[in-house]
Each structure stands twice: as C-alpha cells, then as structure tokens.
Design a protein around this motif. Structure first.
Motif, PDB file in Angstrom:
ATOM      1  N   GLN A 123       0.714  -1.453   0.363  1.00 12.37           N
ATOM      2  CA  GLN A 123       0.164   0.041   0.214  1.00 12.37           C
ATOM      3  C   GLN A 123       0.854   1.121   0.063  1.00 12.37           C
ATOM      4  OE1 GLN A 123      -3.738  -0.274   2.397  1.00 12.37           O
ATOM      5  NE2 GLN A 123      -3.660   2.172   3.139  1.00 12.37           N
ATOM      6  N   TYR A 124       0.330   2.268  -1.031  1.00  9.23           N
ATOM      7  CA  TYR A 124       0.987   3.405  -1.176  1.00  9.23           C
ATOM      8  C   TYR A 124       0.104   4.562  -0.806  1.00  9.23           C
ATOM      9  CZ  TYR A 124       2.839   7.995  -2.685  1.00  9.23           C
ATOM     10  OH  TYR A 124       3.878   8.881  -2.426  1.00  9.23           O
ATOM     11  N   GLN A 125       0.552   4.796   1.015  1.00  5.47           N
ATOM     12  CA  GLN A 125       0.030   6.133   1.560  1.00  5.47           C
ATOM     13  C   GLN A 125      -1.564   5.180   1.768  1.00  5.47           C
ATOM     14  OE1 GLN A 125       1.571   9.927  -0.352  1.00  5.47           O
ATOM     15  NE2 GLN A 125       3.347   9.735   0.470  1.00  5.47           N
ATOM     16  N   ASN A 126      -2.168   6.286   1.728  1.00  4.09           N
ATOM     17  CA  ASN A 126      -4.149   6.053   1.185  1.00  4.09           C
ATOM     18  C   ASN A 126      -4.514   6.100  -0.011  1.00  4.09           C
ATOM     19  OD1 ASN A 126      -4.010   5.273   4.561  1.00  4.09           O
ATOM     20  ND2 ASN A 126      -4.405   7.410   4.554  1.00  4.09           N
ATOM     21  N   SER A 127      -3.215   6.269  -0.735  1.00  2.80           N
ATOM     22  CA  SER A 127      -3.983   6.219  -2.334  1.00  2.80           C
ATOM     23  C   SER A 127      -4.180   5.100  -2.976  1.00  2.80           C
ATOM     24  CB  SER A 127      -2.896   6.854  -2.971  1.00  2.80           C
ATOM     25  OG  SER A 127      -2.650   7.967  -2.422  1.00  2.80           O
ATOM     26  N   TYR A 128      -2.915   3.890  -3.182  1.00  5.56           N
ATOM     27  CA  TYR A 128      -2.804   2.843  -4.302  1.00  5.56           C
ATOM     28  C   TYR A 128      -2.708   1.953  -2.948  1.00  5.56           C
ATOM     29  CZ  TYR A 128      -3.742   5.896  -8.501  1.00  5.56           C
ATOM     30  OH  TYR A 128      -3.737   6.565  -9.378  1.00  5.56           O
ATOM     31  N   ARG A 129      -2.979   0.222  -3.732  1.00  2.00           N
ATOM     32  CA  ARG A 129      -1.987  -0.924  -3.610  1.00  2.00           C
ATOM     33  C   ARG A 129      -2.058  -1.037  -4.746  1.00  2.00           C
ATOM     34  NH1 ARG A 129      -5.917  -5.576  -1.581  1.00  2.00           N
ATOM     35  NH2 ARG A 129      -3.960  -6.051  -0.700  1.00  2.00           N
ATOM     36  N   LEU A 130      -0.394  -1.163  -4.892  1.00  2.00           N
ATOM     37  CA  LEU A 130      -0.062  -1.748  -6.149  1.00  2.00           C
ATOM     38  C   LEU A 130       1.386  -3.460  -6.028  1.00  2.00           C
ATOM     39  CD1 LEU A 130       2.199   1.678  -5.968  1.00  2.00           C
ATOM     40  CD2 LEU A 130       0.121   0.910  -7.398  1.00  2.00           C
ATOM     41  N   CYS A 131       1.528  -3.452  -6.930  1.00  2.00           N
ATOM     42  CA  CYS A 131       2.153  -4.840  -6.956  1.00  2.00           C
ATOM     43  C   CYS A 131       2.367  -4.936  -8.616  1.00  2.00           C
ATOM     44  CB  CYS A 131       1.712  -6.457  -6.950  1.00  2.00           C
ATOM     45  SG  CYS A 131       0.176  -6.715  -7.775  1.00  2.00           S
ATOM     46  N   TYR A 132       4.149  -5.947  -8.623  1.00  2.00           N
ATOM     47  CA  TYR A 132       4.730  -6.569  -9.620  1.00  2.00           C
ATOM     48  C   TYR A 132       4.033  -7.290  -9.876  1.00  2.00           C
ATOM     49  CZ  TYR A 132       7.003  -1.850 -10.897  1.00  2.00           C
ATOM     50  OH  TYR A 132       7.653  -1.056 -11.079  1.00  2.00           O
ATOM     51  N   ILE A 133       3.602  -8.311 -11.176  1.00  2.00           N
ATOM     52  CA  ILE A 133       3.019 -10.163 -11.341  1.00  2.00           C
ATOM     53  C   ILE A 133       3.947 -10.177 -12.796  1.00  2.00           C
ATOM     54  CG2 ILE A 133       1.428  -9.309 -12.193  1.00  2.00           C
ATOM     55  CD1 ILE A 133      -0.229 -10.975 -11.327  1.00  2.00           C
ATOM     56  N   ARG A 134       4.548 -11.499 -12.895  1.00  2.00           N
ATOM     57  CA  ARG A 134       4.610 -12.115 -14.014  1.00  2.00           C
ATOM     58  C   ARG A 134       3.980 -12.845 -14.677  1.00  2.00           C
ATOM     59  NH1 ARG A 134      10.139  -9.895 -16.139  1.00  2.00           N
ATOM     60  NH2 ARG A 134      11.630  -9.931 -14.157  1.00  2.00           N
ATOM     61  N   GLY A 135       3.291 -12.300 -16.108  1.00  2.00           N
ATOM     62  CA  GLY A 135       2.481 -13.264 -16.218  1.00  2.00           C
ATOM     63  C   GLY A 135       2.673 -13.742 -17.449  1.00  2.00           C
ATOM     64  N   ALA A 136       1.938 -14.372 -18.293  1.00  2.00           N
ATOM     65  CA  ALA A 136       2.000 -15.151 -19.710  1.00  2.00           C
ATOM     66  C   ALA A 136       3.664 -14.670 -19.669  1.00  2.00           C
ATOM     67  CB  ALA A 136       1.396 -14.676 -20.830  1.00  2.00           C
ATOM     68  N   GLU A 137       4.061 -15.551 -20.587  1.00  2.00           N
ATOM     69  CA  GLU A 137       5.536 -15.999 -21.332  1.00  2.00           C
ATOM     70  C   GLU A 137       6.552 -15.536 -20.108  1.00  2.00           C
ATOM     71  OE1 GLU A 137       6.037 -15.106 -25.271  1.00  2.00           O
ATOM     72  OE2 GLU A 137       4.488 -16.790 -25.268  1.00  2.00           O
ATOM     73  N   GLY A 138       6.447 -14.751 -18.585  1.00  2.00           N
ATOM     74  CA  GLY A 138       7.581 -14.288 -17.446  1.00  2.00           C
ATOM     75  C   GLY A 138       6.949 -12.656 -18.145  1.00  2.00           C
ATOM     76  N   ILE A 139       6.137 -12.068 -19.131  1.00  2.00           N
ATOM     77  CA  ILE A 139       6.400 -10.410 -19.250  1.00  2.00           C
ATOM     78  C   ILE A 139       5.571  -9.919 -17.956  1.00  2.00           C
ATOM     79  CG2 ILE A 139       4.721  -9.017 -20.204  1.00  2.00           C
ATOM     80  CD1 ILE A 139       3.959 -10.614 -22.653  1.00  2.00           C
ATOM     81  N   LEU A 140       6.420  -8.949 -17.355  1.00  2.00           N
ATOM     82  CA  LEU A 140       6.001  -7.912 -16.395  1.00  2.00           C
ATOM     83  C   LEU A 140       4.952  -6.717 -16.547  1.00  2.00           C
ATOM     84  CD1 LEU A 140       7.289  -7.740 -13.369  1.00  2.00           C
ATOM     85  CD2 LEU A 140       9.150  -6.173 -14.730  1.00  2.00           C
ATOM     86  N   ILE A 141       4.317  -7.233 -15.433  1.00  2.00           N
ATOM     87  CA  ILE A 141       3.258  -5.791 -15.230  1.00  2.00           C
ATOM     88  C   ILE A 141       3.027  -5.629 -14.705  1.00  2.00           C
ATOM     89  CG2 ILE A 141       1.659  -7.240 -17.275  1.00  2.00           C
ATOM     90  CD1 ILE A 141      -0.531  -7.630 -15.902  1.00  2.00           C
ATOM     91  N   GLY A 142       2.342  -4.259 -14.281  1.00  2.00           N
ATOM     92  CA  GLY A 142       1.982  -3.761 -13.008  1.00  2.00           C
ATOM     93  C   GLY A 142       0.589  -3.682 -12.559  1.00  2.00           C
ATOM     94  N   LEU A 143       0.093  -4.251 -11.696  1.00  2.00           N
ATOM     95  CA  LEU A 143      -1.645  -2.875 -11.039  1.00  2.00           C
ATOM     96  C   LEU A 143      -1.614  -2.535 -10.321  1.00  2.00           C
ATOM     97  CD1 LEU A 143      -2.952  -7.214 -10.858  1.00  2.00           C
ATOM     98  CD2 LEU A 143      -2.864  -5.737 -12.710  1.00  2.00           C
ATOM     99  N   ALA A 144      -2.266  -2.026  -9.969  1.00  2.00           N
ATOM    100  CA  ALA A 144      -2.713  -1.129  -9.795  1.00  2.00           C
ATOM    101  C   ALA A 144      -4.252  -0.947  -8.333  1.00  2.00           C
ATOM    102  CB  ALA A 144      -2.245   0.613  -9.796  1.00  2.00           C
ATOM    103  N   GLU A 145      -4.268  -0.525  -7.173  1.00  2.00           N
ATOM    104  CA  GLU A 145      -5.866  -0.691  -7.606  1.00  2.00           C
ATOM    105  C   GLU A 145      -6.129   0.432  -6.446  1.00  2.00           C
ATOM    106  OE1 GLU A 145      -8.763  -2.304  -3.763  1.00  2.00           O
ATOM    107  OE2 GLU A 145      -7.241  -3.865  -4.296  1.00  2.00           O
ATOM    108  N   GLN A 146      -6.908   1.940  -6.916  1.00  2.00           N
ATOM    109  CA  GLN A 146      -7.355   3.241  -6.321  1.00  2.00           C
ATOM    110  C   GLN A 146      -7.792   3.043  -4.779  1.00  2.00           C
ATOM    111  OE1 GLN A 146      -7.739   6.252  -9.387  1.00  2.00           O
ATOM    112  NE2 GLN A 146      -7.952   7.890  -7.154  1.00  2.00           N
ATOM    113  N   LEU A 147      -7.475   3.552  -4.039  1.00  2.00           N
ATOM    114  CA  LEU A 147      -8.396   2.706  -2.420  1.00  2.00           C
ATOM    115  C   LEU A 147      -9.220   4.544  -2.752  1.00  2.00           C
ATOM    116  CD1 LEU A 147      -5.277   2.020  -0.530  1.00  2.00           C
ATOM    117  CD2 LEU A 147      -7.257   0.742  -1.584  1.00  2.00           C
ATOM    118  N   ASN A 148      -8.880   5.601  -2.478  1.00  2.00           N
ATOM    119  CA  ASN A 148      -9.235   6.605  -3.130  1.00  2.00           C
ATOM    120  C   ASN A 148     -10.160   7.409  -3.994  1.00  2.00           C
ATOM    121  OD1 ASN A 148      -9.266   6.582   0.436  1.00  2.00           O
ATOM    122  ND2 ASN A 148      -7.457   7.956  -0.230  1.00  2.00           N
TER     123      ASN A 148
END
Length: 150
Positions: A123-148
């Motif tokens: 969690q970044y402050q009260n703004s976002y929850r974030l992560c990096y994930i390795r997906g299909a074929e090892g491709i790196l993506i980021g996911l962000a969930e806005q909290l407010n």
C-alpha cells in the motif's frame, strides 16, 4: 518553446513467443481483442529495419478504448534476444501498469494463468495498493488499485 504537436499515444508493443498463450492472459486482465493479423513483406521491414519480415500481431484494447497493447509474434526473422525474466532495474522495457478495481481478486484470477507476484502487494499511503506480477511468458506487468475514488 515550440507548440506541442503530439496527438495521442497509439499503443505499446510487446514481442511474444506465442500469441495463443499470451492473448488469454490479457483477456483475463480485461483487455479486449480488437484484431489479429499477419503483417509481412519488404514494406513492413522498411519501418522496423528488419528487411523482409513476417509477424503476426494481436491488438488488445482497454475497456475505455483509449489504450492499446500490440502483441507481436515474429515468424521471420526470429527474435534475437530474450529479456522477459530480466529484473525490474534492467534497461529498456520495464512493464505496463493497469488500474484494476480489486487487486487481490485480479492476482487470484491471473495466478490461474500461471502468473505470480514478483514481490508482494503493498500500500502506498492512502492512495493505492500496488504490485508487480510476472504473467504469460514471463511478461512483467504492474497492477494498481486506487483506494480513494473521487
């Protein structure tokens, strides 16, 4: 200062080993398959500098229609290097970030496609929850969930 003539960013391109393995992963994230085609010939190679090439592409589009991801599977010439499992501080392409409604639910859904967290969901402050994930074929993506949501 010169007037800005930029109109929009059309797409981001990612070279993949198999479109058939990669498209379902991005469909699960929520992108839609806008089209799939084979691009070939000397004219295409003049754009890329590869000469006579043959590449199958799949254009994926976000639900709002504003962003596109062009997946490319080169049939010829063959890819010359592989950076898919490079660490996040590697020069060049890093990742694409997607904003999602529920990051935990998305991680669970993508794990069914073989994806795994690189680190952890934070969690970044009260703004976002974030992560990096390795997906299909090892491709790196980021996911962000806005909290407010405003």
């Amino acid at each position: 200062m010169a007037e800005n003539k930029l109109i929009r960013m059309d797409n981001i391109g990612i070279v993949v080993e198999s479109l058939d393995n990669t498209i379902p992963f991005f469909l699960e994230i929520g992108l839609k398959l806008e089209g799939r085609a084979t691009i070939e010939g000397e004219w295409a190679g003049r754009v890329t500098g590869l000469g006579d090439q043959r590449v199958e592409i799949a254009m994926m589009v976000t639900p709002d229609g504003h962003s596109r991801l062009e997946l490319s599977q080169f049939l010829s010439p063959n890819p010359v290097s592989d950076h898919r499992m490079a660490p996040v501080n590697t020069l060049g392409y890093l990742r694409v970030m997607f904003t999602v409604e529920d990051i935990d639910e998305m991680v669970a859904r993508l794990s069914k496609h073989g994806a795994h967290l690189v680190g952890e969901v934070v969690q970044y402050q009260n703004s976002y929850r974030l992560c990096y994930i390795r997906g299909a074929e090892g491709i790196l993506i980021g996911l962000a969930e806005q909290l407010n949501h405003k």
